[in-house]
Design an enzyme around this catalytic site. Structure first.
Site, PDB file in Angstrom:
ATOM      1  N   CYS A  90     -14.969 -35.276 -18.906  1.00 35.79           N
ATOM      2  CA  CYS A  90     -16.251 -34.944 -19.535  1.00 35.79           C
ATOM      3  C   CYS A  90     -16.494 -33.443 -19.446  1.00 35.79           C
ATOM      4  O   CYS A  90     -15.779 -32.665 -20.059  1.00 35.79           O
ATOM      5  CB  CYS A  90     -17.366 -35.783 -18.889  1.00 35.79           C
ATOM      6  SG  CYS A  90     -18.854 -35.870 -19.888  1.00 35.79           S
ATOM      7  N   HIS A 198     -15.084 -41.557 -18.708  1.00 34.44           N
ATOM      8  CA  HIS A 198     -15.137 -41.427 -17.245  1.00 34.44           C
ATOM      9  C   HIS A 198     -14.334 -42.526 -16.542  1.00 34.44           C
ATOM     10  O   HIS A 198     -14.921 -43.560 -16.184  1.00 34.44           O
ATOM     11  CB  HIS A 198     -16.596 -41.536 -16.787  1.00 34.44           C
ATOM     12  CG  HIS A 198     -17.424 -40.335 -17.105  1.00 34.44           C
ATOM     13  ND1 HIS A 198     -17.575 -39.278 -16.232  1.00 34.44           N
ATOM     14  CD2 HIS A 198     -18.153 -40.018 -18.197  1.00 34.44           C
ATOM     15  CE1 HIS A 198     -18.372 -38.365 -16.775  1.00 34.44           C
ATOM     16  NE2 HIS A 198     -18.725 -38.792 -17.967  1.00 34.44           N
ATOM     17  N   GLU A 200     -13.430 -42.607 -13.530  1.00 32.18           N
ATOM     18  CA  GLU A 200     -13.927 -42.777 -12.155  1.00 32.18           C
ATOM     19  C   GLU A 200     -15.125 -43.715 -12.092  1.00 32.18           C
ATOM     20  O   GLU A 200     -15.521 -44.140 -11.016  1.00 32.18           O
ATOM     21  CB  GLU A 200     -14.257 -41.405 -11.540  1.00 32.18           C
ATOM     22  CG  GLU A 200     -15.592 -40.796 -11.914  1.00 32.18           C
ATOM     23  CD  GLU A 200     -15.640 -40.157 -13.299  1.00 32.18           C
ATOM     24  OE1 GLU A 200     -14.666 -40.308 -14.069  1.00 32.18           O
ATOM     25  OE2 GLU A 200     -16.670 -39.516 -13.626  1.00 32.18           O
TER      26      GLU A 200
END
Lengths: 226, 82
Positions: A90, A198, A200
């Site tokens: 990002c 994302h 994560e």
């Protein structure tokens, strides 16, 4: 093999740095170092560097522009040059393009709106350090949350990175107007990946899925094999 | 001396902000506008030690992202500054 050593860089305005550190702790294990943008040096012998999402420096000038010129970034650029795996997610992706480690730029989303939802991605190559744990063509679900995720590069650059197998992920649906639906790009050496989604945030069922895990696992396995 | 740097998106780079402004202009009831492109202006107050080469460096390495933006440097004469 000695313990895995990773670092998460925090800029003023980063807000996904803790999530990234948790993903690294849980999946990669070993030591996760938290590094501040004003630091001049990275910890020694790093196996992995992550640039997290957020709004570094309030997105002043352009998203990622100020962070790309912060003191720690020269050390990140040097480490990338030595082959250390670097992941930018990002805002981290925006920083990597602004720093010149990845081609192209991230423009304002074509629809003008901030897009915050889960999106379907296609894994475009499994021949990379970051995507070896996926199969080519596999569809995965990873969340996005961005305003400036519209990937742009001139046609010659797009042709080149496609030809070199450097598109890691593509959106499997319309998300932000990105050229050729590109969601993630590798550098020429294959050790730097930038992506808007994302991974994560998708590492355990409690988060709604774990399609992001394989990315981190791939890096660990790649280093063991190397 | 005042220096003005005008930064604009390159031709062919989508400008959703300009498009939204265009739409809002039409909302004012003015329909003759063909296109709108939004950019930015950065004004610098510099002393004589700042060379043209310094200004080019600033623009290329920081003020503009030359992947997507063009820049133009205007050194303003004293009379133009307020």
């Amino acid at each position: 093999m000695s313990a895995f050593r990773s670092a998460v860089i925090t800029f003023p305005g980063s807000n996904c740095d803790r999530d990234m550190a948790v993903a690294l702790e849980q999946i990669c294990g070993g030591e996760v170092h938290r590094v501040w943008h004003g630091d001049a040096a990275l910890p020694d012998r790093l196996d992995f560097i992550a640039l997290p999402g957020g709004f570094s420096y309030g997105d002043y000038l352009r998203s990622g522009a100020m962070a790309a010129r912060s003191p720690i970034m020269q050390a990140v650029i040097d480490a990338a040059g030595r082959g250390v795996p670097v992941l930018g997610v990002c805002n981290g992706f925006q920083v990597l393009t602004e720093a010149g480690l990845l081609p192209g730029a991230l423009l304002r989303n074509a629809g003008m709106n901030f897009v915050c939802r889960e999106v379907a991605l296609t894994v475009e190559t499994s021949q990379s350090l970051f995507t070896a744990g996926y199969s080519q063509g596999q569809e995965i679900t990873i969340p996005v949350a961005h305003h400036d995720g519209n990937y742009f590069a001139d046609a010659a650059t797009l042709d080149r990175i496609e030809g070199e197998g450097r598109v890691a992920f593509r959106y499997a649906e319309e998300v932000n107007g990105s050229a050729r639906q590109i969601a993630g790009v590798l550098n020429a050496a294959g050790n730097v990946l930038g992506m808007m989604p994302h991974p994560e945030r998708m590492i355990e069922p409690a988060q709604g899925g774990s399609d992001g895990r394989a990315l981190f696992e791939s890096v660990v396995k790649g280093l063991v094999a190397a | 001396m005042k220096v003005r740097v005008i930064i604009s998106l390159k031709n062919g780079v989508l400008d959703p902000q300009g498009r939204a402004i265009h739409h809002a202009i039409e909302g004012l009831g003015i329909h003759g506008v063909q296109d709108v492109r939004a950019g930015k202006v950065i004004e610098l107050e510099v002393d004589a030690s700042v060379t043209d080469a310094d200004l080019e460096t600033m623009c290329k390495q920081l003020l503009a992202n030359t992947v997507i933006e063009n820049y133009r440097i205007e050194r303003m004469a004293a009379a133009e500054t307020v």
